[in-house]
Enzyme design. Structure first.
Site, PDB file in Angstrom:
ATOM      1  N   ILE A 238       0.827  -1.196   0.000  1.00  0.00           N
ATOM      2  CA  ILE A 238       0.000   0.000   0.000  1.00  0.00           C
ATOM      3  C   ILE A 238       0.868   1.255   0.000  1.00  0.00           C
ATOM      4  CG2 ILE A 238      -0.214   0.119   2.518  1.00  0.00           C
ATOM      5  CD1 ILE A 238      -3.160   0.935   2.021  1.00  0.00           C
ATOM      6  N   HIS A 239       0.455   2.280  -0.763  1.00  0.00           N
ATOM      7  CA  HIS A 239       1.224   3.512  -0.836  1.00  0.00           C
ATOM      8  C   HIS A 239       0.304   4.706  -1.057  1.00  0.00           C
ATOM      9  CE1 HIS A 239       1.002   1.611  -4.804  1.00  0.00           C
ATOM     10  NE2 HIS A 239       1.029   2.819  -5.356  1.00  0.00           N
ATOM     11  N   LEU A 240       0.567   5.752  -0.317  1.00  0.00           N
ATOM     12  CA  LEU A 240      -0.203   6.991  -0.389  1.00  0.00           C
ATOM     13  C   LEU A 240       0.505   7.962  -1.323  1.00  0.00           C
ATOM     14  CD1 LEU A 240      -2.394   8.992   0.688  1.00  0.00           C
ATOM     15  CD2 LEU A 240      -0.781   9.558   2.533  1.00  0.00           C
TER      16      LEU A 240
END
Length: 320
Positions: free
Chosen positions: A238-240
């Site tokens: 997951i990456h913002l």
């Protein structure tokens, strides 16, 4: 338990797990996924999402396959078998270099001209049409499939702009705007679908770190910033995204790049946090992938443009 399929670029492989005759697995190493089909009565699931009988679902690196009422968890990893692709690598070596082989002194325009055209995974297409952001595979320094590239980049001191005990911030390797970073947790979380209520504190911390990065650079940009996630990312972990809204970058090259950040395909960080608070998980609407085909529309004045070059020329009116 780890099921491992050696990378073979010329063939597809099928695997029936011994003593578990309820699922059929077909791996397509060239496209980077394993097709899982439920054929028996014992339930099978991927990242806690059940697979219906006779339904086929794509299992990608980073996801967990649960067999027989979650008694048998499996993950997949695509690795190069010794000698299997050496001859092919030798043939490619003289023909063209991959993005990671470019000199660090070359301009971003040169790097972007050699990458693939898509930025996100369109569930209606194969993984060959994957993101330029996702072309972070490296034959020497990276291990496994390109979709694991973020796990390599987040460990690279040259890519890091901030880190603490919970998260690391890296520069997007193929930025889609003048300012584009990724906030990644050290904790292993494969995707939005894996998020649960226990991750709320981490998500809020990721948001705060992203806001701090914006504050440090807000005086340098007339454009606003957004923090959010792609609804259907192709990179595992997951990456913002922390991205300025000027979209002034040679790496933004096609409609999918644009629509992945300017339609509801891009989920605001606060909306994701609120969804977890209310529902305990993230739900992606049916038909979300179709948003990538939306007409090109200016993110400021909503005027439609015909081509990416026309859109970029139009955007200059807002940011110059």
């Amino acid at each position: 338990m780890l099921c491992q399929w050696l990378l073979d670029e010329d063939r597809r492989h099928r695997l029936w797990i011994k003593n578990v005759p309820d699922s059929k697995l077909t791996s397509d190493c060239n496209k980077g996924y394993v097709k899982v089909k439920q054929i028996g009565t014992n339930p099978t699931s991927i990242d806690n999402v059940d697979i219906a009988k006779d339904q086929g679902v794509k299992l990608k690196p980073g996801h967990i396959l649960y067999m027989v009422n979650k008694l048998y968890p499996y993950t997949i990893e695509f690795v190069r078998g010794s000698g299997q692709s050496d001859s092919r690598d030798q043939q490619k070596k003289g023909a063209s270099k991959r993005p990671h082989e470019n000199s660090q002194n070359k301009s971003i325009e040169t790097k972007c001209s050699k990458m693939q055209s898509n930025d996100v995974l369109d569930v209606n297409k194969s993984a060959d049409d994957t993101s330029s952001e996702q072309q972070q595979h490296s034959s020497q320094s990276a291990v496994g499939h390109w979709s694991q590239g973020l796990k390599v980049s987040m460990q690279d001191p040259k890519m890091q702009v901030f880190k603490n005990d919970k998260v690391v911030v890296i520069k997007d390797k193929y930025p889609k705007a003048r300012y584009h970073w990724l906030v990644l947790p050290w904790q292993s979380i494969s995707s939005l679908k894996a998020l649960r209520s226990e991750h709320l504190d981490l998500l809020e911390h990721m948001y705060e770190v992203g806001e701090n990065i914006i504050q440090e650079h807000s005086t340098l940009s007339k454009a606003k910033f957004r923090l959010g996630y792609h609804a259907i990312p192709s990179m595992s972990h997951i990456h913002l995204h922390v991205i300025s809204q000027d979209f002034d970058s040679p790496c933004l090259k096609n409609k999918k790049h644009w629509n992945s950040f300017t339609t509801e395909y891009f989920l605001d960080s606060k909306d994701v946090i609120d969804m977890i608070k209310i529902k305990g998980s993230v739900e992606v609407k049916d038909g979300t992938s179709e948003l990538l085909k939306s007409p090109l529309q200016c993110n400021v004045c909503k005027v439609q443009q015909t081509t990416i070059p026309q859109l970029k020329e139009h955007l200059k009116k807002h940011w110059t």
